[in-house]
Design an enzyme around this catalytic site. Structure first.
Site, short mmCIF file in Angstrom:
data_model
loop_
_atom_site.label_atom_id
_atom_site.label_comp_id
_atom_site.label_asym_id
_atom_site.label_seq_id
_atom_site.Cartn_x
_atom_site.Cartn_y
_atom_site.Cartn_z
CG ASP A 325 9.60 126.99 53.38
OD1 ASP A 325 9.38 127.25 52.18
OD2 ASP A 325 10.70 126.61 53.79
C1 NOJ Z 1 11.13 126.12 50.22
C2 NOJ Z 1 12.38 126.57 50.93
O1 NOJ Z 1 12.49 125.90 52.17
C3 NOJ Z 1 12.44 128.06 51.18
O2 NOJ Z 1 13.69 128.38 51.72
C4 NOJ Z 1 12.17 128.79 49.91
O3 NOJ Z 1 12.32 130.17 50.12
C5 NOJ Z 1 10.77 128.44 49.45
N1 NOJ Z 1 10.69 127.02 49.19
C6 NOJ Z 1 10.36 129.21 48.21
O4 NOJ Z 1 11.06 128.78 47.12
#
Ligand code: NOJ
Length: 782
Positions: A325
Site C-alpha cells: 500500500d
Molecule cells: C491507500 C489505500 O489504502 C489503498 O486502498 C489505495 O489503493 C492506495 N492508497 C492507492 O490509492
C-alpha cells in the site's frame, strides 16, 4: 496500432506482437537508444526473438502461460539490475493518496527506466503521453502498467461496494465490475486497486464502505464475482483490467475501528474469517494483491513472510504479483520493526512483497542490499518475473498503447447500457428496513410530496468517496429522481431541512409549513458522503441531533414520513427505527441513485436488498455480528439470573437489524425444510431443500439464506454461519423449492490443530430470509 509494423521471421508472421514491436523498435528501426548496445546484447536479443517465435499461439490467444514464461525469461536476460528494480517501483502522477515524501522529478524517473508502474494517472491521452516516454526514452521500452482506485465505477458511478453487497446479486455485481473495467480500459488504465475484500465488524472504520461487510462466505462469493467481472477470461481484452485484492491482510480488523491501527488477530480468526475472501479471489484468478497497512501479530503485513510467501504464494499458489500500500514498506520504520528504509526494503523483499507503491524503498536500496548479500538477486528476479508476466498477459508488449485510444474512450464512457446497469444494481442494493401501515410504495399520482434534506438535492454525495473518475455532475439526485417519476400533476416541494454536518436545522419552519401542504414526506437522514472511506474513522456514529429534531418536528404533523438513510456504514439510529413509520437504507448508490430510489419509493421495483452487516443498537455493542460463539454461558438462551452469560445490564444483546435482514412489499413463507439424507459420510455433499412461497399481493425477490451450526467440534464454532444463498423471484401465490448443496468444504472447520478438515457429528441447518428468523432441521456426518 500506432508506429508498429507487422514483422516476419523465417517467413512466418510473428503472432506475438511484442516481438514485432520490439523488433521494429530495435533491430529493424535501430532506434537511437539501441545504438549504444553492445554486440553481445544484440546477439542475445536476436536469439531471444528466434526463440520466442517458436512457441506459436496454439490456443489462438496470446496469453498462453508457457508462451509468456518464455518471453519473460528471455526479456529478463536482457535486463540490468537497475532495470529490474525499476519494474518494482510504482510512482504516482497527480493526486496523492498518502504522504508524498520527498519531491522528485517524475518524468526523469520514468525516462531513466526507474518506474514500472504509475498510479493516479488516467485518460487515453495522458496515459499515451506517459507510455510514450517509456517506449521512446528507455533502453528496453518495457511498458508501464497504469493503476488507479476504480472502486465502484469509472465514469459511470455504481453503488459503494457495501451497498452492492446488500443486493446479494452476484450477476449484478459482476456486471458492475465489468462495466468499471470496460470504462477504465478505455481511459488508459490496466489495473484497479479493487476489490477490497476486508471483512469488517466495526462500523467506526470508515473503509467498511469499500468491502462486502461482515461475513466471509458472502464476502468470498462477492470477491470472486468482482475479480471475474474485472478480469474476465482474457486480460488483454479491451473490456477487462487487472484486479488487485486488498488489503492483505487484516485491515478490516484494526483495533477500535481506528484507521491504520494495530490488530489483534488470532491465527484461528485469520483462517476462519479474514483470509477466505482473499483465497476465493486468488482462486478466481486475481492477478495482484495489495499488502495491508496494519500489522498482524506484531509483523507489519508488507514484511510478513508468513502472509505473503507462505500463505499467498506457496499455500494458495498465487501467480500474480503483490504491491505494497502507499509507502507501507517505508512505514515499517514507524512501526519500529525496521531500523531504516533499507532495512524495511530488505524485510519486504525477503517476505516476498513484489512492488513498492510510492515508498522509494526498493528504488533506493535494493541494489545495495543485493551487493551486501542481504537480499538475493533471485528473490528480486522472482518479483520482476511476476510483474512482467502480468504485463504480457495484459497485452502491453503487443501494443503498449492499446489501452490509450481516445476514440474508444469517447464512445465507451457513460454509455446508456452502463447507466442502465448502474440503475439496476442500485435499486437491488436498497434495503427496506421498516414499512408500517404500508406507506410504501407511494402512488405516482399523489397530489403533493415534500422532499427534505441537504443530501436529497446533492449530486456529489450520490457518488460518495473513492469515485474520483466518476462524472458526478451528471448524477441523478434523489429530488430529480422523484420529480422524474411522479405524475405531471404532482407537486414536488423541496427544503434543505437539516444538513447532518451542521448542528443547526436549516429550515424547520419552512419544512413544517410545506409538510402541512403535502400528502407524504420523504426525508434523508444519516451521513454526508465524505464521512466514509479512507481515514474516516469515527468514534461516534449516531444520527446527528439536528436531524432527529427535524424528524420529530415532521412526525408531529401527522403526515406519513419515509426516511431515506444515506450512509456508508451501519449507524446508530434507534430513535429513527422506533419512530419513523417507513425506512429505506439507500446508502450511496452512484450515478443513477435518484432514479433507483424513486423506482423503489413508487413501487416500480420491489426492494430485495438484505443487510450485509449487522446494525447495532448502541456503539458499546461493537463488535456485533451474527456468527457469535455460544460461549460457556450463552447470552441468548439463559434466564435472567445473576450469572447469565455475555449480556450487558443496560442493553439487550440483539442487534437493531440483524445480518441478512431486509423487508419487501410482499411477504414470503418458508416451509418444508428437508435434508435429502439426514445421515451422510465425510467427503460427501449434503443436499438441503426448502419451500418458499410469495404470500403477498405483489411480485418480489427473496434472498433465501442457509446457515449451519456444527454442534460439537474440536474447536468452538459459531451458533450459525452462512453457507449458501439464492435470490429467487416469485409472483404472488407462487412457490418454489430452493435447493442447496453443502460441499465437504462447507462442512469443514479449522480443527484444534489448525488443520482444515471435516469432523463427524451433528449439524444444525437453518434457512430463512435473514440470520435471525429461520426454520431449522439437522443432519449427521459420520
Ligand atoms: C491507500 C489505500 O489504502 C489503498 O486502498 C489505495 O489503493 C492506495 N492508497 C492507492 O490509492
Amino acid at each position: 496500432m500506432k508506429g508498429f509494423k507487422l514483422s516476419f521471421i523465417n517467413n512466418q508472421p510473428i503472432q506475438q506482437k511484442y516481438i514485432q514491436y520490439t523488433i521494429h523498435q530495435t533491430v529493424i528501426k535501430n532506434s537511437p537508444p539501441y545504438t549504444n548496445m553492445k554486440l553481445r546484447e544484440y546477439a542475445l536479443l536476436f536469439i531471444c526473438f528466434l526463440y520466442l517465435s517458436f512457441p506459436s499461439n496454439v490456443s489462438g490467444q496470446n496469453t498462453s502461460v508457457k508462451n509468456i514464461d518464455y518471453k519473460v525469461d528471455s526479456l529478463m536476460k536482457l535486463m540490468t539490475l537497475d532495470e529490474k528494480i525499476g519494474q518494482l517501483n510504482q510512482l504516482s502522477k497527480g493526486v496523492a493518496t498518502g504522504p508524498e515524501g520527498k519531491k522528485y522529478d517524475l518524468d526523469k524517473e520514468i525516462q531513466s527506466g526507474n518506474v514500472g508502474s504509475l498510479l493516479n494517472l488516467y485518460g487515453a491521452d495522458s496515459t499515451y503521453k506517459y507510455q510514450k516516454m517509456v517506449v521512446e526514452k528507455t533502453r528496453l521500452k518495457i511498458p508501464m502498467i497504469f493503476g488507479h482506485d476504480v472502486i465502484h465505477g469509472a465514469r459511470t458511478g455504481f453503488p459503494i461496494p457495501l451497498a452492492e453487497a446488500a443486493s446479494w446479486d452476484l450477476q449484478a455485481i459482476e456486471l458492475s465490475a465489468r462495466i468499471a473495467a470496460t470504462e477504465s480500459a478505455a481511459m488508459g488504465l490496466h489495473w484497479t486497486f479493487a476489490p477490497m475484500v476486508d471483512i469488517c465488524r466495526d462500523p467506526r472504520w470508515g473503509r467498511i464502505m469499500e468491502g462486502a461487510g461482515e461475513d466471509p462466505y458472502l464476502g468470498s462469493a462477492i470477491a470472486k464475482a468482482r475479480v471475474v467481472g474485472l478480469q474476465g477470461q482474457d486480460l488483454a481484452a479491451n473490456n477487462t483490467i487487472l484486479a488487485c485484492v486488498k488489503h492483505f491482510a487484516g485491515y478490516g480488523a484494526v483495533e477500535a475501528g481506528r484507521e491504520y491501527n494495530t490488530t489483534t488477530i488470532s491465527i484461528r480468526h485469520l483462517r476462519e474469517t479474514i483470509l477466505p475472501p482473499f483465497k476465493a479471489a486468488v482462486e478466481a484468478g486475481a492477478g495482484s494483491v495489495m499488502n495491508a497497512f496494519n500489522d498482524v501479530d506484531g509483523i507489519p503485513a508488507s514484511g510478513s513472510k508468513f502472509l505473503v510467501t507462505d500463505v499467498l504464494k506457496k499455500e494458495w499458489g498465487f501467480k500474480g504479483y503483490t504491491v505494497s500500500d502507499w509507502n507501507s514498506i517505508g512505514e515499517m520504520v514507524s512501526w519500529g520493526t525496521s531500523k531504516d528504509a533499507a532495512d524495511a526494503a530488505r524485510q519486504a523483499m525477503n517476505a516476498g512483497s513484489d512492488m513498492d507503491m510510492c515508498g522509494f524503498a526498493y528504488r533506493n536500496h535494493l541494489k545495495q542490499l543485493i551487493k551486501e548479500g542481504k537480499v538475493l538477486q533471485s528473490q528480486v528476479d522472482e518479483s520482476v518475473r511476476r510483474v512482467l508476466n502480468m504485463k504480457f498477459s495484459l497485452g502491453l508488449f503487443e501494443d503498449p498503447y492499446r489501452y490509450s485510444n481516445p476514440a474508444r474512450e469517447k464512445e465507451t464512457l457513460y454509455k446508456k447500457a452502463h447507466t442502465d446497469a448502474a440503475r439496476e444494481v442500485a435499486k437491488k442494493s436498497i434495503v427496506l428496513l421498516k414499512n408500517e401501515k404500508h406507506i410504501l410504495p407511494i402512488s405516482k399520482k399523489i397530489k403533493s410530496i415534500l422532499v427534505v434534506g441537504e443530501v436529497a438535492n446533492n449530486k456529489w454525495d450520490m457518488s460518495s468517496t473513492w469515485s474520483g473518475m466518476v462524472d458526478s455532475k451528471h448524477n441523478v439526485t434523489i429530488l430529480e429522481g422523484i420529480k422524474a417519476k411522479v405524475d405531471k400533476t404532482t407537486k414536488v416541494y423541496y427544503t434543505q431541512g437539516a444538513d447532518p454536518k451542521d448542528e443547526k436545522i436549516l429550515s424547520l419552519d419552512s419544512a413544517l409549513v410545506l409538510a402541512k401542504k403535502c400528502e407524504v414526506i420523504v426525508m434523508t437522514i444519516g451521513e454526508r458522503a465524505w464521512w466514509v472511506g479512507e481515514n474516516n474513522s469515527y468514534a461516534g456514529i449516531d444520527i446527528r441531533k439536528n436531524e432527529l429534531a427535524l424528524m420529530n418536528g415532521l412526525l408531529k404533523t401527522g403526515k406519513p414520513l419515509v426516511i431515506l438513510l444515506t450512509n456508508g456504514r451501519p449507524i446508530i439510529m434507534n430513535e429513527v427505527a422506533e419512530k419513523a413509520p417507513s425506512i429505506l437504507e439507500t446508502w450511496w448508490l452512484g450515478s443513477m441513485a435518484g432514479h433507483a430510489i424513486a423506482d423503489v419509493l413508487f413501487g416500480d421495483y420491489n426492494p430485495s436488498g438484505k443487510l450485509p452487516v449487522t446494525f447495532p443498537r448502541v456503539l458499546g455493542q461493537i463488535p456485533l455480528y451474527y456468527s457469535q460463539k455460544n460461549t460457556g454461558r450463552p447470552a441468548f438462551t439463559m434466564s435472567n439470573g445473576k450469572y447469565d452469560g455475555g449480556i450487558y445490564r443496560d442493553v439487550v444483546n440483539t442487534p437493531l437489524y440483524p445480518f441478512g435482514f431486509g423487508l419487501s412489499y410482499t411477504t414470503f413463507n418458508y416451509d418444508e425444510l428437508k435434508v435429502i439424507s439426514d445421515s451422510t459420510k465425510i467427503g460427501l455433499p449434503v443436499t438441503v431443500t426448502v419451500k418458499i412461497k410469495n404470500t403477498g399481493k405483489v411480485s418480489g425477490e427473496e434472498v433465501v439464506q442457509l446457515y449451519i451450526r456444527d454442534m460439537v467440534a474440536s474447536a468452538s464454532q459459531p451458533i450459525k454461519v452462512l453457507k449458501g444463498f439464492k435470490k429467487v423471484p416469485l409472483a404472488p401465490n407462487e412457490s418454489t423449492v430452493v435447493s442447496f448443496t453443502l460441499t465437504p468444504e462447507d462442512l469443514s472447520i479449522w480443527d484444534r490443530e489448525m488443520v482444515f478438515r471435516q469432523e463427524p457429528g451433528e449439524f444444525k441447518v437453518m434457512v430463512g430470509g435473514d440470520s435471525d428468523k429461520v426454520i431449522t432441521t439437522s443432519f449427521y456426518v459420520k
